[in-house]
Design a protein around this motif. Structure first.
Motif, PDB file in Angstrom:
ATOM      1  N   GLY A  88      21.376   9.161 -13.456  1.00 27.80           N
ATOM      2  CA  GLY A  88      22.280   8.498 -14.388  1.00 27.80           C
ATOM      3  C   GLY A  88      21.642   7.361 -15.158  1.00 27.80           C
ATOM      4  N   GLU A 229      26.095  21.630 -13.730  1.00 29.15           N
ATOM      5  CA  GLU A 229      27.044  21.409 -12.635  1.00 29.15           C
ATOM      6  C   GLU A 229      26.698  20.155 -11.839  1.00 29.15           C
ATOM      7  OE1 GLU A 229      26.813  25.134 -10.627  1.00 29.15           O
ATOM      8  OE2 GLU A 229      28.320  26.095 -11.921  1.00 29.15           O
ATOM      9  N   HIS A 232      27.634  17.200 -14.054  1.00 26.05           N
ATOM     10  CA  HIS A 232      29.099  17.136 -14.134  1.00 26.05           C
ATOM     11  C   HIS A 232      29.695  16.565 -12.849  1.00 26.05           C
ATOM     12  CE1 HIS A 232      33.162  18.196 -15.337  1.00 26.05           C
ATOM     13  NE2 HIS A 232      33.322  18.817 -14.164  1.00 26.05           N
ATOM     14  N   SER A 233      29.170  17.006 -11.700  1.00 23.00           N
ATOM     15  CA  SER A 233      29.696  16.524 -10.426  1.00 23.00           C
ATOM     16  C   SER A 233      29.424  15.043 -10.218  1.00 23.00           C
ATOM     17  CB  SER A 233      29.087  17.324  -9.267  1.00 23.00           C
ATOM     18  OG  SER A 233      27.697  17.061  -9.142  1.00 23.00           O
ATOM     19  N   LEU A 234      28.388  14.545 -10.857  1.00 27.60           N
ATOM     20  CA  LEU A 234      28.042  13.123 -10.755  1.00 27.60           C
ATOM     21  C   LEU A 234      28.717  12.287 -11.844  1.00 27.60           C
ATOM     22  CD1 LEU A 234      24.223  13.592 -10.026  1.00 27.60           C
ATOM     23  CD2 LEU A 234      25.926  12.740  -8.407  1.00 27.60           C
ATOM     24  N   ASN A 235      29.572  12.935 -12.650  1.00 28.18           N
ATOM     25  CA  ASN A 235      30.288  12.263 -13.746  1.00 28.18           C
ATOM     26  C   ASN A 235      29.313  11.643 -14.739  1.00 28.18           C
ATOM     27  OD1 ASN A 235      32.612  11.448 -15.152  1.00 28.18           O
ATOM     28  ND2 ASN A 235      32.638   9.448 -14.138  1.00 28.18           N
ATOM     29  N   LEU A 236      28.261  12.389 -15.060  1.00 32.27           N
ATOM     30  CA  LEU A 236      27.234  11.897 -15.977  1.00 32.27           C
ATOM     31  C   LEU A 236      27.289  12.560 -17.346  1.00 32.27           C
ATOM     32  CD1 LEU A 236      24.225  11.657 -13.489  1.00 32.27           C
ATOM     33  CD2 LEU A 236      25.561   9.773 -14.456  1.00 32.27           C
ATOM     34  N   ASP A 238      29.506  13.354 -20.942  1.00 34.32           N
ATOM     35  CA  ASP A 238      30.614  13.079 -21.852  1.00 34.32           C
ATOM     36  C   ASP A 238      30.874  14.382 -22.591  1.00 34.32           C
ATOM     37  OD1 ASP A 238      32.474  12.159 -23.601  1.00 34.32           O
ATOM     38  OD2 ASP A 238      31.172  10.729 -24.633  1.00 34.32           O
ATOM     39  N   TYR A 242      24.944  14.490 -22.161  1.00 31.98           N
ATOM     40  CA  TYR A 242      24.594  13.455 -21.197  1.00 31.98           C
ATOM     41  C   TYR A 242      25.073  12.100 -21.703  1.00 31.98           C
ATOM     42  CZ  TYR A 242      21.631  10.597 -18.145  1.00 31.98           C
ATOM     43  OH  TYR A 242      21.159   9.675 -17.235  1.00 31.98           O
ATOM     44  N   LYS A 243      25.651  11.315 -20.803  1.00 36.83           N
ATOM     45  CA  LYS A 243      26.297  10.063 -21.207  1.00 36.83           C
ATOM     46  C   LYS A 243      25.312   8.999 -21.700  1.00 36.83           C
ATOM     47  CE  LYS A 243      30.586   9.845 -18.506  1.00 36.83           C
ATOM     48  NZ  LYS A 243      31.294   9.099 -17.429  1.00 36.83           N
TER      49      LYS A 243
END
Length: 444
Positions: A88, A229, A232-236, A238, A242-243
């Motif tokens: 992240g 995946e 996405h699972s790490l909420n990284l 948007d 990638y955020k």
């Protein structure tokens, strides 16, 4: 240096060193170097072991939770990039090889998985439709490096990729085509250099280009989806992007001006001039001939396909023109280099030029790299000490000397065995190496 920083460095040294006390091969990751996620989408030369980068990041982030931006001035296929994404973090990277930049840009996303699945199916239909007209591909010695049937299939695949309207999808397909070119050309896959196969070998090979292309595309799709995946699972992510910020440049790092971007740099530069270590440029030459370079970057500082050696010539040590006074000057900067040059003083001058021209370019790259690193930032350099003229070139000690000239502080040096790194144990001029050094330093 503040007392708190000294204490922090001592703690980091102890923490990193302690991991190999009970297991001296801790940093080697023998049997643990599988390439999951996008690490496995292309067989690039001398790739870093993802698990090594991951473990190092885990340790450094435990000591310094404030690390937000990670850099790699010799990005290669994007191992540090991928691991930075999974942590992240923002990423900044540079490489001189357009193929490396293409790999990095694919690995950063966007991750339109469902859309990509549809595009793969559409591409398959287009390739199977022999009525589609495509532009011929011509470059110097194309008939030397590709059988007629292979050339015909690659041309058809290339033409269908060019008809794909979305850049992100074309880039994904270009990586697959690059791997297909590597596997089906007349150059031997047992070496990174362009070495022609025997005529009997060329004529007897069972090269089903289209099948190889789609086997590769399915493999890469799974790896790409796995990375999506995980992010996405790490909420990284948007949406599908990638955020955090990812900044990747095609450039010679010597010419890059990136002020205070990074909190941490992890990198593995070449171990010597590409001609006698790993010829990244030669390895990339044939794949790049089939790819639209405009899909990688709009403008390039040089023509990477002018000759088979163009990329390698632009890399560290690519030019061996160096005067005796320059050799003396760099020996004055590094005691380790001076001792090595003295050992081979009676040998052919070409050997001294080969080593010192590489050191010159590495030294000239350090101001740009340090400029990209924030004050008190950490550097992790993964290096190999090759043998030239019967003597080991102490690249780790040379680098420490050069960085200390710029005021950097040496924290520790770790050692690891190279278990599976894709680089030949020998080349036609000298033995290479079986171990790497991990040099950890701080900008102060």
């Amino acid at each position: 240096m503040h007392q708190a920083q000294i204490s922090n460095d001592q703690f980091l040294k102890q923490r990193l060193s302690s991991l190999s006390v009970d297991n001296e091969e801790y940093w080697s990751f023998k049997g643990q170097s599988n390439r999951e996620y996008c690490h496995g989408i292309f067989q690039y030369p001398a790739m870093m072991v993802p698990q090594l980068v991951r473990a190092m990041l885990d340790e450094l982030l435990c000591v310094n939770e404030d690390i937000q931006t990670i850099g790699d001035p010799y990005s290669g296929s994007g191992t540090v990039l991928t691991e930075s994404l999974l942590k992240g973090k923002h990423f900044w990277g540079v490489d001189i090889n357009p193929l490396a930049i293409l790999l990095c840009k694919v690995k950063q996303g966007p991750f339109y998985i469902d859309e990509l699945r549809c595009k793969i199916d559409k591409l398959a239909s287009a390739i199977q439709d022999l009525s589609n007209e495509v532009d011929e591909v011509e470059f110097h010695n194309i008939d030397k490096w590709f059988r007629d049937d292979v050339k015909e299939s690659l041309t058809r695949i290339r033409g269908c990729i060019r008809n794909e309207p979305e850049l992100w999808a074309r880039r994904f397909f270009w990586v697959v085509l690059a791997e297909t070119v590597r596997l089906t050309s007349n150059s031997r896959t047992s070496t990174f250099k362009l070495h022609i196969r025997t005529e009997d070998d060329i004529n007897s090979r069972q090269n089903d280009v289209v099948s190889i292309f789609f086997e590769t595309i399915e493999r890469n799709f799974v790896l790409y989806k796995n990375q999506f995946e995980a992010l996405h699972s790490l909420n990284l992510l948007d949406g599908k992007h990638y955020k955090k910020k990812v900044d990747i440049s095609l450039a010679n790092i010597i010419n890059v001006n990136a002020e205070s971007k990074c909190d941490l740099i992890i990198t593995s530069p070449p171990y010597g001039d590409n001609a006698t270590t790993v010829p990244y440029g030669q390895y990339s030459y044939l794949p790049l001939q089939w790819i639209d370079l405009d899909d990688i970057i709009d403008e390039m500082e040089y023509d990477p396909l002018a000759t088979t050696h163009s990329i390698d010539f632009e890399s560290l040590g690519g030019s061996r023109r160096i005067t005796d006074s320059e050799v003396k000057a760099f020996c004055n900067l590094s005691g380790a280099l001076s001792i090595y040059v003295h050992k081979i003083q009676s040998q052919p001058k070409e050997r001294i030029r080969r080593v010192t021209s590489f050191v010159r370019d590495l030294c000239n790259s350090l101001p740009s790299i340090l400029n990209a690193l924030k004050l008190d930032g950490i550097m992790v350099w993964i290096l190999g000490n090759r043998t030239v003229g019967g003597h080991e070139v102490p690249l780790d000690d040379i680098l420490i000397d050069l960085l200390q000239v710029h005021g950097a502080k040496h924290i520790c040096t770790l050692s690891r065995t190279i278990p599976t790194k894709r680089m030949a144990p020998k080349n036609n001029r000298s033995n290479t190496m079986s171990k790497e050094r991990i040099v950890v330093m701080r900008k102060v």
